[in-house]
Design an enzyme around this catalytic site. Structure first.
Site, PDB file in Angstrom:
ATOM      1  N   TYR A 144       0.870  -1.204   0.119  1.00 20.02           N
ATOM      2  CA  TYR A 144      -0.019   0.008  -0.012  1.00 20.02           C
ATOM      3  C   TYR A 144       0.889   1.333  -0.050  1.00 20.02           C
ATOM      4  O   TYR A 144       1.995   1.433   0.767  1.00 20.02           O
ATOM      5  CB  TYR A 144      -1.012   0.119   1.178  1.00 20.02           C
ATOM      6  CG  TYR A 144      -1.763   1.151   1.248  1.00 20.02           C
ATOM      7  CD1 TYR A 144      -2.976   1.623   0.667  1.00 20.02           C
ATOM      8  CD2 TYR A 144      -1.628   2.196   2.385  1.00 20.02           C
ATOM      9  CE1 TYR A 144      -3.746   2.817   0.463  1.00 20.02           C
ATOM     10  CE2 TYR A 144      -2.379   3.522   2.616  1.00 20.02           C
ATOM     11  CZ  TYR A 144      -3.218   3.462   1.717  1.00 20.02           C
ATOM     12  OH  TYR A 144      -4.170   4.798   1.910  1.00 20.02           O
ATOM     13  N   ASP A 239       9.397   2.797  -0.511  1.00 25.69           N
ATOM     14  CA  ASP A 239       8.354   3.437   0.423  1.00 25.69           C
ATOM     15  C   ASP A 239       8.766   3.007   1.883  1.00 25.69           C
ATOM     16  O   ASP A 239       8.278   1.923   2.281  1.00 25.69           O
ATOM     17  CB  ASP A 239       6.940   3.112  -0.167  1.00 25.69           C
ATOM     18  CG  ASP A 239       5.676   3.688   0.689  1.00 25.69           C
ATOM     19  OD1 ASP A 239       6.206   4.383   1.644  1.00 25.69           O
ATOM     20  OD2 ASP A 239       4.707   3.523   0.461  1.00 25.69           O
ATOM     21  N   LYS A 267       4.520   8.861   8.711  1.00 32.28           N
ATOM     22  CA  LYS A 267       4.580   8.455   9.947  1.00 32.28           C
ATOM     23  C   LYS A 267       5.594   8.863  11.181  1.00 32.28           C
ATOM     24  O   LYS A 267       5.438  10.070  11.545  1.00 32.28           O
ATOM     25  CB  LYS A 267       4.462   6.696   9.981  1.00 32.28           C
ATOM     26  CG  LYS A 267       3.102   6.538   9.076  1.00 32.28           C
ATOM     27  CD  LYS A 267       2.876   5.069   9.035  1.00 32.28           C
ATOM     28  CE  LYS A 267       1.492   4.806   8.272  1.00 32.28           C
ATOM     29  NZ  LYS A 267       1.332   4.041   7.175  1.00 32.28           N
TER      30      LYS A 267
HETATM   31  C1  LIG Z   1       0.710   4.580   5.715  1.00 40.81           C
HETATM   32  C2  LIG Z   1       1.489   4.328   4.583  1.00 40.81           C
HETATM   33  C3  LIG Z   1       1.233   5.142   3.348  1.00 40.81           C
HETATM   34  C4  LIG Z   1       0.292   6.355   3.370  1.00 40.81           C
HETATM   35  O1  LIG Z   1       0.632   7.411   4.173  1.00 40.81           O
HETATM   36  P1  LIG Z   1      -0.625   8.370   4.684  1.00 40.81           P
HETATM   37  O2  LIG Z   1       0.095   9.205   5.705  1.00 40.81           O
HETATM   38  O3  LIG Z   1      -1.629   7.485   5.212  1.00 40.81           O
HETATM   39  O4  LIG Z   1      -1.099   8.879   3.544  1.00 40.81           O
HETATM   40  C5  LIG Z   1       1.833   5.113   2.292  1.00 40.81           C
HETATM   41  N1  LIG Z   1       2.966   3.845   2.160  1.00 40.81           N
HETATM   42  C6  LIG Z   1       2.861   3.194   3.179  1.00 40.81           C
HETATM   43  C7  LIG Z   1       4.059   1.992   3.293  1.00 40.81           C
HETATM   44  C8  LIG Z   1       2.332   3.351   4.422  1.00 40.81           C
HETATM   45  O5  LIG Z   1       2.238   2.426   5.467  1.00 40.81           O
END
Ligand SMILES: *Cc1c(COP(=O)(O)O)cnc(C)c1O
Length: 427
Positions: A144, A239, A267
């Site tokens: 994701y 990511d 995060k």
């Molecule tokens: C949480 C997450 C996102 C999205 O971040 P948001 O701040 O919710 O938009 C993208 N990539 C990864 C791997 C994530 O865990």
């Protein structure tokens, strides 16, 4: 355990907010419950509006690696508040956070702050395409990367939880240049590169997957991605929104010793405030406006409160021994869960990388999204509800990770394992 006030608040919220929540998994649909409404958090604990408290393993879905309300972050925020909440003009705080990030994660030579992980990945993909002049983006099933249109293909997290294949509202013309391949499939990836590698702008992945539950990269997987992208001139994007500053001090790329071209953060980098960032090689990052033609902007980007929280958090994470403590606590927790499942005769897989953990109710070793989906979701739901009733707050979905913070004590972990033992015996 009573939840009547939460239920009242949820019913009211549902009148005004779709599903009563501002992010879908929070509604707890897949575990057959309703959300508890939170009054406050402190260290490893959440307190709900009905007077219940929980040991929290969601930690705001990852950002709170120091726990709830860590004194150093609160103090930094108070200090920032004294001077204003937003200026839309540069402050030194932005450079300070950029310096911390670039020093901790050396592949990041330059970094741009945004407001969420979604913005970070969306911008990194645009940059990869702008830099290479190519269109195809390769991602992996069950990863994701936020909810930008291009990346909403075979996605994990809420998309997996709600069993949505893609999303209405995303035109096929937008995703026709996105290829999603099975995670950890080295040969499959090489084949696609052999056929279309010279049209691939970028390859994006979670270097440790956390949005299909937690899945580690197989030996050689990350190395292959690095080698092949180099060979075909495609941009390798890690990511690390979840793994960044979580699985190791210098993130997953440091742990596995792979140097990506671009990295996305979110995060933890915001210490509980809304921040995302993307960065990497100077040569690529210089293509962003105003030094280059690839456009990306933000009214609140680099917000002083968010920067202050990020700086305080990353500074605390520089201390010696911090990641060893996180590792020990998390390893103890997962070993305890596994022992409890074994004792109850329940098929169970568990694992962790640093303080990011996950478990599945299946006898199959989980290396990709297909395997993750063999988990017994009814049993997961029963486990979730049983644990909640015993004051343990887990993510309300099989397809999410579990987070341990520095505020979790040895006693928290022991109490959680004792609860897991009791619940496993009943499900
Ligand atoms: C949480 C997450 C996102 C999205 O971040 P948001 O701040 O919710 O938009 C993208 N990539 C990864 C791997 C994530 O865990």
């Amino acid at each position: 355990m009573q939840h009547s006030k939460s239920l009242d608040l949820f019913n009211k919220a549902k009148q005004l907010i779709p599903g009563g929540v501002n992010s879908p998994v929070r509604a707890c649909n897949s575990v057959g419950g309703q959300p508890v409404f939170i009054e406050r958090g402190d260290k490893s604990r959440l307190f709900d509006v009905d007077g219940n408290d929980y040991i929290d393993y969601v930690m705001s879905w990852g950002p709170l690696v120091l726990g709830h309300r860590p004194p150093e972050v609160i103090q930094a925020l108070m200090q920032a508040l004294e001077t204003g909440t937003s200026f839309g003009a540069p402050t030194h705080l932005e450079t300070q956070l950029a310096e911390l990030v670039t020093q901790t994660v050396p592949s990041v030579e330059m970094v741009r702050m945004v407001n969420s992980g979604t913005e970070a990945t969306m911008s990194a993909v645009r940059l990869a395409r702008g830099f290479t002049g190519r269109n195809i983006i390769i991602k992996f099933d069950g990863c994701y990367h936020g909810h930008a249109d291009t990346l909403l293909v075979a996605a994990g997290s809420g998309v997996a939880t709600l069993n949505i294949p893609g999303s209405p509202g995303v035109p096929q013309t937008v995703t026709q240049n996105t290829l999603s391949l099975p995670y950890n499939d080295i040969e499959g990836f090489k084949q696609v590169m052999a056929q279309q590698g010279d049209q691939v702008a970028g390859v994006i992945l979670e270097p440790v997957a956390g949005n299909m539950g937690m899945v580690r990269p197989r030996e050689g997987f990350l190395e292959t991605l690095r080698k092949e992208t180099q060979k075909y001139g495609a941009v390798l994007i890690f990511d690390e929104v979840m793994t960044g500053f979580r699985v190791a001090k210098n993130s997953a790329q440091g742990l596995f010793n792979i140097t990506p071209d671009l990295t996305c953060f979110g995060k933890i980098i915001g210490g509980g405030l809304p921040v995302g960032a993307y960065g990497g090689k100077k040569e690529i990052m210089s293509q962003i406006a105003p030094t280059g033609p690839v456009y990306q902007a933000g009214t609140l980007s680099g917000n002083p409160l968010a920067m202050a929280a990020g700086i305080a958090t990353l500074t605390a994470l520089q201390k010696d021994g911090v990641y060893d403590t996180l590792e020990t606590r998390t390893s103890d927790l997962m070993n305890g869960f596994k022992a409890a499942a074994d004792e109850a005769g329940i098929p169970f897989q568990s694992g962790h990388v640093g303080s990011m953990a996950g478990f599945f109710f299946t006898d199959r070793k989980v290396v990709d999204f297909q395997d993750a989906k063999t988990s017994d979701l009814d049993r997961f739901a029963a486990f979730y509800r049983g644990m909640l009733a015993k004051g343990i707050y887990l993510a309300p979905s099989q397809f999410e990770a579990c987070f341990v913070s520095l505020a979790h004590t040895k006693k928290d972990i022991d109490d959680t394992i004792a609860a897991a033992k009791a619940v496993m015996a009943e499900i």
